[in-house]
Design an enzyme around this catalytic site. Structure first.
Site, PDB file in Angstrom:
ATOM      1  N   ARG A 124       0.809  -1.236   0.000  1.00  0.00           N
ATOM      2  CA  ARG A 124       0.000   0.000   0.000  1.00  0.00           C
ATOM      3  C   ARG A 124       0.834   1.274   0.000  1.00  0.00           C
ATOM      4  NH1 ARG A 124      -2.728  -3.241   3.630  1.00  0.00           N
ATOM      5  NH2 ARG A 124      -4.628  -4.151   2.751  1.00  0.00           N
ATOM      6  N   LYS A 146       3.304  11.702 -10.724  1.00  0.00           N
ATOM      7  CA  LYS A 146       2.492  10.821 -11.575  1.00  0.00           C
ATOM      8  C   LYS A 146       3.283   9.552 -11.842  1.00  0.00           C
ATOM      9  CE  LYS A 146      -0.472  13.745 -14.466  1.00  0.00           C
ATOM     10  NZ  LYS A 146      -0.786  14.066 -15.870  1.00  0.00           N
ATOM     11  N   GLU A 188      10.025  19.504 -23.856  1.00  0.00           N
ATOM     12  CA  GLU A 188       9.325  19.807 -22.595  1.00  0.00           C
ATOM     13  C   GLU A 188       9.826  21.116 -21.992  1.00  0.00           C
ATOM     14  OE1 GLU A 188       6.663  18.236 -21.830  1.00  0.00           O
ATOM     15  OE2 GLU A 188       6.937  16.480 -23.101  1.00  0.00           O
ATOM     16  N   LYS A 230       7.567  23.466 -13.141  1.00  0.00           N
ATOM     17  CA  LYS A 230       6.712  22.293 -12.957  1.00  0.00           C
ATOM     18  C   LYS A 230       6.270  22.182 -11.502  1.00  0.00           C
ATOM     19  CE  LYS A 230       5.498  17.677 -13.854  1.00  0.00           C
ATOM     20  NZ  LYS A 230       5.754  16.375 -14.439  1.00  0.00           N
ATOM     21  N   GLU A 240      -4.220  17.107 -11.102  1.00  0.00           N
ATOM     22  CA  GLU A 240      -4.726  17.509 -12.421  1.00  0.00           C
ATOM     23  C   GLU A 240      -6.232  17.701 -12.454  1.00  0.00           C
ATOM     24  OE1 GLU A 240      -2.658  15.698 -15.715  1.00  0.00           O
ATOM     25  OE2 GLU A 240      -4.167  16.420 -17.122  1.00  0.00           O
ATOM     26  N   ARG A 244      -3.015  22.043 -13.954  1.00  0.00           N
ATOM     27  CA  ARG A 244      -1.982  21.108 -14.396  1.00  0.00           C
ATOM     28  C   ARG A 244      -2.225  20.646 -15.827  1.00  0.00           C
ATOM     29  NH1 ARG A 244       0.809  16.261 -10.765  1.00  0.00           N
ATOM     30  NH2 ARG A 244       2.191  15.511 -12.390  1.00  0.00           N
ATOM     31  N   ASN A 248      -0.356  19.638 -20.926  1.00  0.00           N
ATOM     32  CA  ASN A 248      -0.690  18.861 -22.125  1.00  0.00           C
ATOM     33  C   ASN A 248      -0.516  19.662 -23.407  1.00  0.00           C
ATOM     34  OD1 ASN A 248      -1.415  16.580 -20.658  1.00  0.00           O
ATOM     35  ND2 ASN A 248      -3.449  17.409 -20.245  1.00  0.00           N
ATOM     36  N   HIS A 251       0.389  18.080 -26.759  1.00  0.00           N
ATOM     37  CA  HIS A 251       0.391  16.618 -26.602  1.00  0.00           C
ATOM     38  C   HIS A 251      -0.761  15.907 -27.306  1.00  0.00           C
ATOM     39  CE1 HIS A 251       3.641  17.459 -23.902  1.00  0.00           C
ATOM     40  NE2 HIS A 251       3.791  16.191 -23.584  1.00  0.00           N
ATOM     41  N   HIS A 255       0.350  12.829 -29.517  1.00  0.00           N
ATOM     42  CA  HIS A 255      -0.027  11.430 -29.280  1.00  0.00           C
ATOM     43  C   HIS A 255      -0.590  10.806 -30.545  1.00  0.00           C
ATOM     44  CE1 HIS A 255      -0.345  12.220 -24.699  1.00  0.00           C
ATOM     45  NE2 HIS A 255       0.854  11.823 -25.048  1.00  0.00           N
ATOM     46  N   HIS A 268       9.267  11.305 -29.099  1.00  0.00           N
ATOM     47  CA  HIS A 268       8.191  12.012 -28.406  1.00  0.00           C
ATOM     48  C   HIS A 268       8.424  13.526 -28.484  1.00  0.00           C
ATOM     49  CE1 HIS A 268       4.974  12.694 -25.606  1.00  0.00           C
ATOM     50  NE2 HIS A 268       5.779  13.277 -24.751  1.00  0.00           N
TER      51      HIS A 268
HETATM   52  N1  LIG Z   1       5.244  10.829 -14.796  1.00  0.00           N
HETATM   53  C1  LIG Z   1       5.246  11.873 -15.584  1.00  0.00           C
HETATM   54  O1  LIG Z   1       4.850  12.982 -15.186  1.00  0.00           O
HETATM   55  C2  LIG Z   1       5.758  11.728 -16.979  1.00  0.00           C
HETATM   56  C3  LIG Z   1       5.983  12.866 -17.765  1.00  0.00           C
HETATM   57  C4  LIG Z   1       6.516  12.698 -19.037  1.00  0.00           C
HETATM   58  C5  LIG Z   1       6.816  11.423 -19.501  1.00  0.00           C
HETATM   59  N2  LIG Z   1       6.580  10.339 -18.722  1.00  0.00           N
HETATM   60  C6  LIG Z   1       6.915   8.977 -19.168  1.00  0.00           C
HETATM   61  O2  LIG Z   1       8.318   8.897 -19.339  1.00  0.00           O
HETATM   62  C7  LIG Z   1       8.615   7.863 -20.261  1.00  0.00           C
HETATM   63  C8  LIG Z   1       9.678   8.339 -21.215  1.00  0.00           C
HETATM   64  O3  LIG Z   1      10.831   8.649 -20.489  1.00  0.00           O
HETATM   65  P1  LIG Z   1      12.256   8.768 -21.176  1.00  0.00           P
HETATM   66  O4  LIG Z   1      12.137   9.612 -22.385  1.00  0.00           O
HETATM   67  O5  LIG Z   1      13.214   9.149 -20.126  1.00  0.00           O
HETATM   68  O6  LIG Z   1      12.503   7.298 -21.736  1.00  0.00           O
HETATM   69  P2  LIG Z   1      13.252   6.020 -21.137  1.00  0.00           P
HETATM   70  O7  LIG Z   1      13.218   5.946 -19.691  1.00  0.00           O
HETATM   71  O8  LIG Z   1      12.710   4.855 -21.896  1.00  0.00           O
HETATM   72  O9  LIG Z   1      14.761   6.277 -21.583  1.00  0.00           O
HETATM   73  C9  LIG Z   1      15.113   6.371 -22.948  1.00  0.00           C
HETATM   74  C10 LIG Z   1      16.302   5.460 -23.287  1.00  0.00           C
HETATM   75  O10 LIG Z   1      17.488   5.991 -22.753  1.00  0.00           O
HETATM   76  C11 LIG Z   1      18.149   5.024 -21.924  1.00  0.00           C
HETATM   77  N3  LIG Z   1      18.845   5.801 -20.917  1.00  0.00           N
HETATM   78  C12 LIG Z   1      18.294   6.428 -19.852  1.00  0.00           C
HETATM   79  N4  LIG Z   1      19.213   7.170 -19.242  1.00  0.00           N
HETATM   80  C13 LIG Z   1      20.380   6.990 -19.904  1.00  0.00           C
HETATM   81  C14 LIG Z   1      21.693   7.507 -19.753  1.00  0.00           C
HETATM   82  N5  LIG Z   1      21.973   8.408 -18.814  1.00  0.00           N
HETATM   83  N6  LIG Z   1      22.649   7.074 -20.596  1.00  0.00           N
HETATM   84  C15 LIG Z   1      22.340   6.211 -21.598  1.00  0.00           C
HETATM   85  N7  LIG Z   1      21.118   5.703 -21.799  1.00  0.00           N
HETATM   86  C16 LIG Z   1      20.152   6.106 -20.963  1.00  0.00           C
HETATM   87  C17 LIG Z   1      17.058   4.124 -21.465  1.00  0.00           C
HETATM   88  O11 LIG Z   1      17.538   2.864 -21.084  1.00  0.00           O
HETATM   89  C18 LIG Z   1      16.168   4.057 -22.701  1.00  0.00           C
HETATM   90  O12 LIG Z   1      16.696   3.142 -23.617  1.00  0.00           O
HETATM   91  C19 LIG Z   1       7.302   7.494 -20.931  1.00  0.00           C
HETATM   92  O13 LIG Z   1       6.885   6.274 -20.446  1.00  0.00           O
HETATM   93  C20 LIG Z   1       6.352   8.597 -20.512  1.00  0.00           C
HETATM   94  O14 LIG Z   1       5.026   8.157 -20.421  1.00  0.00           O
HETATM   95  C21 LIG Z   1       6.068  10.476 -17.466  1.00  0.00           C
END
Ligand SMILES: NC(=O)c1ccc[n+]([C@@H]2O[C@H](COP(=O)([O-])OP(=O)(O)OC[C@H]3O[C@@H](n4cnc5c(N)ncnc54)[C@H](O)[C@@H]3O)[C@@H](O)[C@H]2O)c1
Length: 366
Positions: A124, A146, A188, A230, A240, A244, A248, A251, A255, A268
């Site tokens: 939990r 999130k 972003e 942020k 949200e 918040r 978007n 986005h 998407h 992205h």
């Molecule tokens: N929670 C939120 O508020 C929020 C906001 C925006 C995006 N997201 C989520 O974030 C995700 C995308 O995140 P991302 O773009 O970081 O992708 P990711 O975590 O998949 O990383 C991208 C790639 O880079 C690699 N990598 C990470 N750090 C590295 C480093 N320092 N050196 C070498 N390789 C590295 C990873 O292994 C992966 O292959 C999505 O799932 C999206 O939905 C969440």
């Protein structure tokens, strides 16, 4: 470069800190030990980040008196899945992580969302520390609470709001980040500056070129300033229910574009940048936004290397993707529009006008 610290403080006195600096990984253990009595930690990372950055974090935690375990998931968005979450829950239970244990999410947004979700549900809810290693995770996903996994029906459809206990951004981890991953963070940062206006916007206009060239000072400033923005949005509207939703911006179209192109085909960040361009064009007609604003926005995106997207995708497919994203209701669709740097509003757009703009967008790429 000096380490900087931000504090996210909610009105009900909950708060957490974000440290931003270079070479912070080894000190994370000591930092966590200072803010919690817990002395058991499980590091969740992925197969790309683990080999690069696990050791200093693990050693630092052990030296600070923690019993440490590690769970590594396959790198890539496909790990944000309930089967992987299930494996993690089972492993945590097998290792005997109790409520006095904590989870350390070491990686990009994928690891952050997945580990955050697992932490918020296991027993939990146990504490989670975020150590973001992509620019996107540093400026966006690691802060705000999130967490999520994906369903076949769409991304992030199961999740929770659970704020981290601490966020540590070690900018040195960006030295290994693949070039194609930078756009995701830059888009972003641009979005945040357009929404916030003021100092963040003028700073970004001045330093866009340095940032695009990954200059260290500019990157640190961008992370600090974007997270401060942020943080303000999240504190104003944690779950949200209101403002918040501005996050978007760009986005909705993004998407749809990612969906039609096939996930992973377009980054992205490129999709979000194109989404902001599309929104600014649509907003000229749907919300009286000026041509001058559109030009200003698009100039900033270009300065960051987020150049216009030229590939053709059919308007019908994009529209279908928007509908299946359940964003169309009663033949209308809500969009966030920036009307001037620092000013935004949500506008309900008639689907016929939207369709015309999708056709115009597609035709321009034939
Ligand atoms: N929670 C939120 O508020 C929020 C906001 C925006 C995006 N997201 C989520 O974030 C995700 C995308 O995140 P991302 O773009 O970081 O992708 P990711 O975590 O998949 O990383 C991208 C790639 O880079 C690699 N990598 C990470 N750090 C590295 C480093 N320092 N050196 C070498 N390789 C590295 C990873 O292994 C992966 O292959 C999505 O799932 C999206 O939905 C969440």
């Amino acid at each position: 470069v000096n380490t900087q610290c931000l504090e996210i403080a909610f009105n009900d006195h909950r708060s957490y800190r974000i440290y931003i600096g270079a070479g912070l990984l080894a000190g994370v253990g000591e930092q966590i030990a200072r803010i919690t009595q817990h002395r058991a930690a499980c590091i969740i990372t992925d197969t790309n980040v683990g080999p690069l950055y696990l050791e200093p974090v693990r050693t630092g935690l052990e030296e600070a008196g923690f019993t440490v375990s590690v769970l590594e998931v396959a790198a890539g968005e496909q790990s944000k899945d309930y089967t992987v979450a299930h494996e993690l829950w089972e492993n945590l239970a097998r290792q005997g992580l109790h409520r006095d244990g904590l989870i350390v999410a070491l990686g990009g947004g994928m690891v952050g969302d997945l580990a955050g979700f697992v932490a918020s549900t296991y027993l939990r809810g146990v504490d989670c520390i975020q150590i973001p290693t992509t620019l996107l995770a540093m400026v966006d996903s690691s802060v705000g609470g999130k967490t999520a996994i994906n369903l076949a029906a769409g991304k992030n459809l199961v999740g929770s709001f659970a704020q981290p206990l601490l966020v540590v951004v070690d900018l040195n981890t960006l030295t290994t980040l693949p070039a194609c991953e930078w756009d995701n963070g830059l888009a972003e940062i641009a979005k945040s500056a357009l929404l916030e206006g003021g100092q963040l916007y003028s700073w970004l206009n001045e330093y866009a070129d340095d940032l695009r060239k990954q200059g260290k000072g500019a990157v640190q400033q961008a992370v600090v300033r974007t997270l401060a923005f942020k943080g303000r949005v999240v504190v104003a509207d944690e779950k949200e229910a209101g403002v918040r939703e501005c996050l978007n911006y760009g986005h909705t179209f993004a998407h749809a574009l990612e969906n039609v192109a096939g996930y992973g085909t377009i980054s992205h960040g490129r999709a979000v940048a194109e989404g902001m361009r599309f929104a600014a064009t649509l907003a000229q007609e749907a919300a009286d936004v000026s041509e001058a604003y559109k030009i200003e926005q698009n100039t900033l995106l270009e300065a960051l290397g987020l150049v216009e997207f030229c590939d053709y995708y059919p308007a019908d497919d994009l529209f279908e993707a928007m509908v299946s994203d359940k964003k169309v209701r009663n033949n209308e669709m809500r969009f966030v529009f920036v009307t001037d740097p620092g000013t935004w509003k949500t506008v309900v757009v008639d689907v016929d006008l939207l369709k015309i703009h999708l056709i115009l967008w597609a035709q321009a790429r034939l």
